[in-house]
Enzyme design. Sequence first.
Site, short mmCIF file in Angstrom:
data_model
loop_
_atom_site.label_atom_id
_atom_site.label_comp_id
_atom_site.label_asym_id
_atom_site.label_seq_id
_atom_site.Cartn_x
_atom_site.Cartn_y
_atom_site.Cartn_z
CB SER A 14 -0.91 0.01 1.23
OG SER A 14 -1.64 1.22 1.30
CB SER A 16 -2.97 4.33 1.92
OG SER A 16 -3.76 3.72 0.94
CB THR A 61 -7.28 -2.39 1.08
OG1 THR A 61 -6.95 -2.89 -0.22
CG2 THR A 61 -6.31 -2.93 2.11
CE LYS A 65 -11.19 -2.21 -1.47
NZ LYS A 65 -11.00 -1.71 -2.85
CG ASN A 86 -13.21 2.51 -0.74
OD1 ASN A 86 -14.35 2.97 -0.86
ND2 ASN A 86 -12.12 3.14 -1.16
N GLY A 126 -11.90 -11.11 -11.52
CA GLY A 126 -12.02 -11.03 -10.07
C GLY A 126 -13.45 -10.70 -9.65
CB ALA A 130 -11.54 -4.06 -6.13
CE1 TYR A 207 -0.48 1.76 -4.52
CE2 TYR A 207 -2.80 1.21 -4.80
CZ TYR A 207 -1.71 1.46 -3.97
OH TYR A 207 -1.85 1.37 -2.60
#
Length: 245
Positions: A14, A16, A61, A65, A86, A126, A130, A207
């Site tokens: 992460s 974040s 995350t 979620k 989230n 998936g 998400a 990401y």
Amino acid sequence: MRRFGLIGRPLGHSASAKYFTEKFHKEGLSDCEYALYELPSVEELPSLLAAMPELCGLNVTIPYKRSVMHLLDRIAPEAQAIGAVNCIRRLRNGTLEGHNTDIAGLRAALDRLLGGAEPAQALVLGTGGASQAVQYALAERGIPFALVSRDAAKGNYTYDNLPCEAVSESRLIVNASPVGTYPAVGEAPRIPYAYITPEHFLLDLVYNPPLTRFLDCGLRRGARVLNGETMFRGQAEASWRIWNT
């Protein structure tokens, strides 16, 4: 001190904490702090909140979620419709509000990737939290989609029975799974990449790393690709707005 953070498991990938720490520094918010809280079980959230009464807001995350929703007092209508949370806002009276800001990030990512293109159908890899937001965003745009899951009961296809035609005809393919996330950077969803063309658009919600094997395979086939950074930044800023309302 106003404290914020991220819950999930694992959290080694992460960005974040780095994102919000830099944001607080740039905006002169010396009374704010963001940290990672890796919980072995989502059921440990009440204990975390009890131990840290100064926690004002949390991001959520994988894999919590959806499972976090039963621990919340209120869930925003859009998050309820999506079926995943989230972002949690903690009110002064202790009430916990659940929101979904992934959808804000997804809208921005799809705008950037597609421009004015309107794919006739999409393939979503998936079926977790998400993916719920991806499905909602595609439905908003009127783009039909099929789901690929490891579990035959959850998707239209499994990775073992995914037809080549489903890949060739789905000009938008979204990786909404964590496959390829750091540190497992050598992995990619098991789809027949030979059927991707320059007319395809590939969106990866991952990401870290910036260029996943999924996206690299698309690039090699001439597809237009986008990683998860646009979505990440969009959902982070949307969370910040919610925490400060």
